[in-house]
Motif scaffolding. Structure first.
Motif, PDB file in Angstrom:
ATOM      1  N   GLN A 162      13.953  71.434  72.673  1.00  0.00           N
ATOM      2  CA  GLN A 162      12.787  71.195  73.064  1.00  0.00           C
ATOM      3  C   GLN A 162      12.579  70.644  71.257  1.00  0.00           C
ATOM      4  N   PRO A 163      11.254  69.830  71.303  1.00  0.00           N
ATOM      5  CA  PRO A 163      10.131  69.762  70.088  1.00  0.00           C
ATOM      6  C   PRO A 163      10.206  70.608  69.025  1.00  0.00           C
ATOM      7  N   LEU A 164      10.466  70.819  68.002  1.00  0.00           N
ATOM      8  CA  LEU A 164      10.569  71.691  66.901  1.00  0.00           C
ATOM      9  C   LEU A 164       8.840  71.704  66.269  1.00  0.00           C
ATOM     10  N   ALA A 165       8.480  72.507  66.753  1.00  0.00           N
ATOM     11  CA  ALA A 165       6.940  72.889  66.167  1.00  0.00           C
ATOM     12  C   ALA A 165       6.500  73.525  64.573  1.00  0.00           C
ATOM     13  N   LEU A 166       6.394  72.753  63.902  1.00  0.00           N
ATOM     14  CA  LEU A 166       5.983  73.082  62.631  1.00  0.00           C
ATOM     15  C   LEU A 166       5.301  73.972  62.077  1.00  0.00           C
ATOM     16  N   SER A 167       3.761  73.580  63.081  1.00  0.00           N
ATOM     17  CA  SER A 167       2.866  73.608  62.594  1.00  0.00           C
ATOM     18  C   SER A 167       2.263  73.337  63.734  1.00  0.00           C
ATOM     19  N   GLU A 168       0.113  73.777  63.999  1.00  0.00           N
ATOM     20  CA  GLU A 168      -0.058  73.343  65.277  1.00  0.00           C
ATOM     21  C   GLU A 168      -0.261  71.834  65.499  1.00  0.00           C
ATOM     22  N   GLU A 169      -0.346  70.528  64.017  1.00  0.00           N
ATOM     23  CA  GLU A 169      -0.007  69.297  64.214  1.00  0.00           C
ATOM     24  C   GLU A 169       1.548  68.683  63.854  1.00  0.00           C
ATOM     25  N   VAL A 170       2.172  69.637  63.650  1.00  0.00           N
ATOM     26  CA  VAL A 170       3.825  68.866  63.051  1.00  0.00           C
ATOM     27  C   VAL A 170       4.723  69.948  64.065  1.00  0.00           C
ATOM     28  N   SER A 171       5.538  67.481  64.569  1.00  0.00           N
ATOM     29  CA  SER A 171       6.336  68.620  65.364  1.00  0.00           C
ATOM     30  C   SER A 171       7.626  67.540  65.329  1.00  0.00           C
ATOM     31  N   VAL A 172       9.091  67.714  65.055  1.00  0.00           N
ATOM     32  CA  VAL A 172       9.852  67.324  65.107  1.00  0.00           C
ATOM     33  C   VAL A 172      11.095  67.114  66.459  1.00  0.00           C
ATOM     34  N   GLU A 173      11.118  65.898  67.002  1.00  0.00           N
ATOM     35  CA  GLU A 173      11.243  65.551  68.231  1.00  0.00           C
ATOM     36  C   GLU A 173      13.018  65.621  68.144  1.00  0.00           C
ATOM     37  N   VAL A 174      14.295  65.952  68.913  1.00  0.00           N
ATOM     38  CA  VAL A 174      15.485  64.795  68.168  1.00  0.00           C
ATOM     39  C   VAL A 174      15.584  64.080  69.368  1.00  0.00           C
ATOM     40  N   VAL A 175      15.980  62.541  68.915  1.00  0.00           N
ATOM     41  CA  VAL A 175      16.182  61.481  70.047  1.00  0.00           C
ATOM     42  C   VAL A 175      17.772  61.913  70.543  1.00  0.00           C
ATOM     43  N   GLY A 176      18.473  61.967  69.112  1.00  0.00           N
ATOM     44  CA  GLY A 176      20.158  62.197  69.588  1.00  0.00           C
ATOM     45  C   GLY A 176      20.637  62.910  67.981  1.00  0.00           C
ATOM     46  N   PRO A 177      21.732  62.748  68.552  1.00  0.00           N
ATOM     47  CA  PRO A 177      22.567  62.430  69.255  1.00  0.00           C
ATOM     48  C   PRO A 177      23.046  63.562  70.526  1.00  0.00           C
ATOM     49  N   SER A 178      23.472  62.925  71.481  1.00  0.00           N
ATOM     50  CA  SER A 178      23.870  63.528  72.612  1.00  0.00           C
ATOM     51  C   SER A 178      25.065  64.428  72.621  1.00  0.00           C
ATOM     52  N   ASN A 250      28.887  58.160  62.899  1.00  0.00           N
ATOM     53  CA  ASN A 250      27.485  57.173  63.489  1.00  0.00           C
ATOM     54  C   ASN A 250      26.856  57.858  64.549  1.00  0.00           C
ATOM     55  N   GLY A 251      27.706  57.083  65.124  1.00  0.00           N
ATOM     56  CA  GLY A 251      27.590  58.183  66.752  1.00  0.00           C
ATOM     57  C   GLY A 251      27.337  59.420  66.751  1.00  0.00           C
ATOM     58  N   SER A 252      27.185  60.449  65.915  1.00  0.00           N
ATOM     59  CA  SER A 252      26.492  62.187  66.196  1.00  0.00           C
ATOM     60  C   SER A 252      25.567  62.242  64.768  1.00  0.00           C
ATOM     61  N   ALA A 271      22.641  55.913  63.555  1.00  0.00           N
ATOM     62  CA  ALA A 271      22.572  56.980  65.171  1.00  0.00           C
ATOM     63  C   ALA A 271      22.750  55.053  66.402  1.00  0.00           C
ATOM     64  N   TRP A 272      23.927  55.468  67.246  1.00  0.00           N
ATOM     65  CA  TRP A 272      24.224  53.986  68.207  1.00  0.00           C
ATOM     66  C   TRP A 272      23.059  53.334  69.235  1.00  0.00           C
ATOM     67  N   ALA A 273      22.827  52.035  68.546  1.00  0.00           N
ATOM     68  CA  ALA A 273      21.475  51.950  69.803  1.00  0.00           C
ATOM     69  C   ALA A 273      21.293  51.977  71.431  1.00  0.00           C
ATOM     70  N   GLU A 274      22.599  51.814  71.344  1.00  0.00           N
ATOM     71  CA  GLU A 274      22.249  52.302  73.001  1.00  0.00           C
ATOM     72  C   GLU A 274      22.104  53.482  72.939  1.00  0.00           C
ATOM     73  N   ASP A 275      22.618  54.436  72.448  1.00  0.00           N
ATOM     74  CA  ASP A 275      22.181  56.119  73.235  1.00  0.00           C
ATOM     75  C   ASP A 275      20.705  56.186  72.560  1.00  0.00           C
ATOM     76  N   THR A 276      20.041  55.572  71.134  1.00  0.00           N
ATOM     77  CA  THR A 276      18.479  56.166  71.611  1.00  0.00           C
ATOM     78  C   THR A 276      17.490  55.033  72.413  1.00  0.00           C
ATOM     79  N   VAL A 277      18.054  54.217  72.947  1.00  0.00           N
ATOM     80  CA  VAL A 277      17.429  53.388  73.722  1.00  0.00           C
ATOM     81  C   VAL A 277      17.205  53.994  74.594  1.00  0.00           C
ATOM     82  N   ALA A 278      18.133  54.584  75.200  1.00  0.00           N
ATOM     83  CA  ALA A 278      18.747  55.247  76.760  1.00  0.00           C
ATOM     84  C   ALA A 278      17.473  56.479  75.981  1.00  0.00           C
ATOM     85  N   ARG A 279      17.964  57.358  75.495  1.00  0.00           N
ATOM     86  CA  ARG A 279      16.948  58.521  75.715  1.00  0.00           C
ATOM     87  C   ARG A 279      15.506  58.065  75.596  1.00  0.00           C
TER      88      ARG A 279
END
Length: 390
Positions: A162-178, A250-252, A271-279
């Motif tokens: 799940q996205p990491l909430a650093l504060s009420e205003e700031v979050s970090v979402e992991v797009v990759g890797p799988s 790079n895929g990792s 990151a690999w483009a295909e993985d990012t696009v799929a996500r």
């Protein structure tokens, strides 16, 4: 608002992000990058009473991890750290636990020595990163008790979380890797060390973390295609030359979206483009690309990591390209041209941290769509990313 420092990391990556008062360090280039640039800024943060909310090691490649090894070696244990660190994201072998099945034994030590002799990252790393031989980043994080991968480092950072909430205003979402990409890299590693004579167990002990990270840091330069000369044919388009990245390291790569009070930054590592696009396509609007406020272009602008489909999926008024152009001819001009040739209702800024052949050529380029763009060379000051993308 969001602010970014893009450090001169030679052919590597290093970014310091300030998001509503939270500071995030993404990679630290080579050891010299940390010593010459990053260290001073982190010490300044500490003097001002600030801390690093998150440190991200995108992947185990010498031009990304070298400076982080230097940082965590010198940052040491509490209470005398250069700067306090709340959490670290880093996928090493320990983060992908395997069933324990015995000790490493003599064979394991011989494998580690064989990898050491190869050097950590080769000539581009400005000599082997081995002043503290046997200290992988994994071992340093474990030894000094950092909060690692939201715990003790025995789980991986991947798309599942799940996205990491650093504060009420700031979050970090992991797009990759799988998770599948991480398991693939681990499988390649196990096959390679078997060739070097390793016959011990598969347990993720310190010795194996050291050997795993040393091997991974040399992997990309062994597997990346040879440098391609900038084409003399100015009519070549990205669609004519695009070839997907095949490097498991790079895929990792950890790719993240940082959101700060509605301002969104996409950091793609290598990151690999295909993985990012799929996500990302699952969240794609019905028409048009997903808009960010700033995008860090994947793998230093390589034509192996930015596909035409990627550029149909995402766009931004600001793009960051990190490389001095000293290896593999990065950035590839066809990638830069494809970014600016697309129609858009805004002007694009392309910010480089070095004056490269690609940047010089881009200045003379006219956008095929007529969309305005500008080319900038960053210094080590803050880059301000303004209000929310419309």
């Amino acid at each position: 608002m969001l602010r970014i420092k893009m450090y001169p990391a030679r052919n590597g990556d290093s970014f310091l992000v300030e998001a509503a008062g939270a500071f995030i360090l993404i990679d630290a280039g080579f050891a010299s990058t940390f010593q010459d640039f990053v260290k001073t800024d982190l010490a300044s943060l500490s003097r001002d009473g600030s801390r690093l909310a998150l440190v991200v090691c995108t992947h185990i490649d010498a031009d990304h991890i070298g400076g982080l090894l230097e940082f965590f070696s010198s940052n040491g244990p509490e209470p005398h750290r250069i700067v306090a660190v709340d959490r670290v994201w880093h996928n090493s072998l320990r983060s992908m636990p395997l069933p324990p099945s015995g000790e490493e034994g003599v064979e394991g030590k011989l494998v580690l020595e064989a990898l050491r002799r190869r050097g950590f990252g080769g000539p581009a790393a400005q000599g082997p990163i081995s002043a503290r031989q046997g200290s992988s980043l994994a071992r340093l994080l474990w030894q000094y008790g950092y909060r690692w991968n939201e715990g003790d480092g025995t789980t991986c950072i991947c798309q599942d979380q799940q996205p990491l909430a650093l504060s009420e205003e700031v979050s970090v979402e992991v797009v990759g890797p799988s998770r599948a990409r991480l398991e693939s890299l681990r499988s390649v590693w196990l096959k390679e060390v078997a060739k070097l004579g390793y016959k011990g167990g598969e347990a993720s002990a310190d010795l194996l973390d050291d050997a795993y990270e040393m091997w991974c840091a040399t992997l990309p330069q062994l597997q990346e295609p040879k440098a391609r000369m900038v084409s003399a044919n100015s009519n070549l388009r990205l669609t004519d030359i695009y070839a997907p990245d095949q490097s498991p390291a790079n895929g990792s790569s950890i790719a993240v979206i940082i959101t700060s009070a509605g301002v969104r930054a996409l950091f793609l590592g290598d990151a690999w483009a295909e993985d990012t696009v799929a996500r990302l396509q699952a969240a794609k609007p019905a028409t048009g690309p997903i808009l960010f406020d700033v995008i860090k272009v994947a793998h230093h602008g390589s034509y192996h990591n930015t596909s035409p489909e990627m550029l149909a999926t995402v766009d931004a008024p600001c793009f960051l390209i990190s490389t001095d152009g000293s290896r593999h001819g990065h950035p590839d001009f066809e990638v830069l041209a494809e970014i600016v040739d697309r129609p858009a209702p805004f002007e694009r800024r392309l910010i480089f941290n070095y004056e490269t052949a690609g940047a010089q050529r881009l200045r003379a380029h006219a956008s095929r769509s007529g969309t305005p763009f500008s080319v900038h060379i960053a210094d080590t000051n803050w880059i301000s990313i303004g209000c929310k993308t419309q």
